[in-house]
Scaffold this motif. Structure first.
Motif, mmCIF file in Angstrom:
data_model
loop_
_atom_site.group_PDB
_atom_site.id
_atom_site.type_symbol
_atom_site.label_atom_id
_atom_site.label_comp_id
_atom_site.label_asym_id
_atom_site.label_seq_id
_atom_site.Cartn_x
_atom_site.Cartn_y
_atom_site.Cartn_z
ATOM 1 N N TYR A 1 1.944 15.575 41.396
ATOM 2 C CA TYR A 1 2.129 14.371 42.203
ATOM 3 C C TYR A 1 2.351 14.803 43.648
ATOM 4 C CZ TYR A 1 7.111 15.509 42.269
ATOM 5 O OH TYR A 1 8.309 16.146 42.476
ATOM 6 N N THR A 2 2.337 13.843 44.572
ATOM 7 C CA THR A 2 2.517 14.182 45.986
ATOM 8 C C THR A 2 3.768 13.554 46.580
ATOM 9 O OG1 THR A 2 0.127 14.403 46.301
ATOM 10 C CG2 THR A 2 1.470 14.101 48.280
ATOM 11 N N TYR A 3 3.985 12.268 46.332
ATOM 12 C CA TYR A 3 5.069 11.548 46.991
ATOM 13 C C TYR A 3 6.217 11.227 46.017
ATOM 14 C CZ TYR A 3 1.217 10.872 50.256
ATOM 15 O OH TYR A 3 0.166 11.084 51.103
ATOM 16 N N VAL B 1 4.776 19.275 42.664
ATOM 17 C CA VAL B 1 4.264 18.650 43.888
ATOM 18 C C VAL B 1 3.028 19.423 44.354
ATOM 19 C CG1 VAL B 1 4.744 18.108 46.300
ATOM 20 C CG2 VAL B 1 6.543 17.862 44.586
ATOM 21 N N GLN C 1 -0.687 18.870 47.017
ATOM 22 C CA GLN C 1 -1.422 18.019 47.958
ATOM 23 C C GLN C 1 -2.886 17.847 47.537
ATOM 24 O OE1 GLN C 1 0.032 16.438 50.612
ATOM 25 N NE2 GLN C 1 1.976 17.252 49.876
ATOM 26 N N TYR C 2 -3.106 17.312 46.351
ATOM 27 C CA TYR C 2 -4.471 17.010 45.934
ATOM 28 C C TYR C 2 -4.891 15.677 46.546
ATOM 29 C CZ TYR C 2 -4.333 20.765 42.459
ATOM 30 O OH TYR C 2 -4.264 21.985 41.840
ATOM 31 N N TRP D 1 -2.783 12.274 47.094
ATOM 32 C CA TRP D 1 -2.098 11.997 48.361
ATOM 33 C C TRP D 1 -2.718 10.853 49.147
ATOM 34 C CZ3 TRP D 1 -5.146 12.061 52.544
ATOM 35 C CH2 TRP D 1 -6.095 13.070 52.752
#
Length: 244
Positions: free
Chosen positions: A162-164, A191, A193-194, A198
């Motif tokens: 996941y990113t956020y 975490v 940044q895919y 994102w």
């Protein structure tokens, strides 16, 4: 040759004389040995026939999960089978490449989620080439499916990314459900940044179901039954998240 025959003859004669003239040395011990053996055999028979109940055959019923019903009415779920078209993704030695493996799982998942009342959006068709930008769709939940590769063939396992912060809980629920069903090592909820994740402002995750560069991962991800298990796991994870 004559000496061997002579030794054999003398040995047989000695045994015969012992059995004929030394009965007092072996008859009584032999009698007790036979009696003891009979008692043991009788005890075993009595235990099996009277005391010990027959063991029941234990089987694993993988179909029981399919009997669980969910209600995802009012929820829109985007499914993103990774790669596709001109981009086959990671190669396979045992079956289909990454784009085909994840599309197969996504198709099964779409059917299960639709039957549960969800509206499902697929970001690509079976043979479509779709850019990362075009995989951004409006939904309540987003799941991107992959089965990547590493230079090191020893690397195995599944991972949720996941990113956020608003995506973390969704990843945790999916990761926990996969942990219950997957045969692979759990590499955690991480975490990363895919872009497919994102670029979203709602709960979305990217799931690496395994790594086709690993022989075992490659093999099981190409098995129909195991793909069904992954569908069950992801469905349970969605239900767990929505029910929290």
């Amino acid at each position: 040759m004559d000496s061997i025959k002579s030794i054999l003859k003398n040995t047989l004669n000695a045994i015969g004389n012992f059995l004929k003239y030394k009965k007092h040395l072996y008859v009584k011990p032999l009698f007790f040995i036979i009696i003891a053996l009979g008692i043991v055999l009788l005890a075993v028979y009595f235990y099996k026939a009277v005391i010990h109940e027959p063991e029941e055959l234990i089987t694993m019923d993988f179909s029981q999960n399919d009997q669980v019903s969910y209600d995802f009415s009012g929820t829109t779920i985007a499914l993103d089978p990774g790669h596709g078209g001109s981009d086959p993704g990671a190669p396979s030695q045992y079956g289909e490449n990454e784009d085909e493996v994840v599309y197969s799982i996504a198709s099964k998942l779409k059917e299960k989620l639709t039957d549960s009342g969800a509206e499902v959006i697929m970001t690509r068709g079976e043979n479509d080439t779709v850019s990362l930008d075009d995989r951004k769709v409006e939904a309540d939940l987003f799941i991107s499916l992959h089965s990547d590769a590493f230079d090191d063939p020893a690397i195995s396992g599944f991972t949720t990314f996941y990113t956020y912060p608003n995506q973390e809980a969704f990843g945790q629920h999916l990761n926990a459900a996969l942990d219950e069903h997957s045969l692979l090592y759990n590499r955690g909820n991480q975490v990363m940044q895919y872009q497919v994740v994102w670029q979203l402002d709602y709960p979305g995750v990217l799931i690496e179901l395994g790594y086709l560069s690993n022989e075992f991962d490659d093999y099981i991800l190409n098995q129909e039954d195991y793909q069904d298990e992954m569908v069950t796991a992801i469905t349970e994870g969605i239900n767990s998240y929505l029910s929290r």
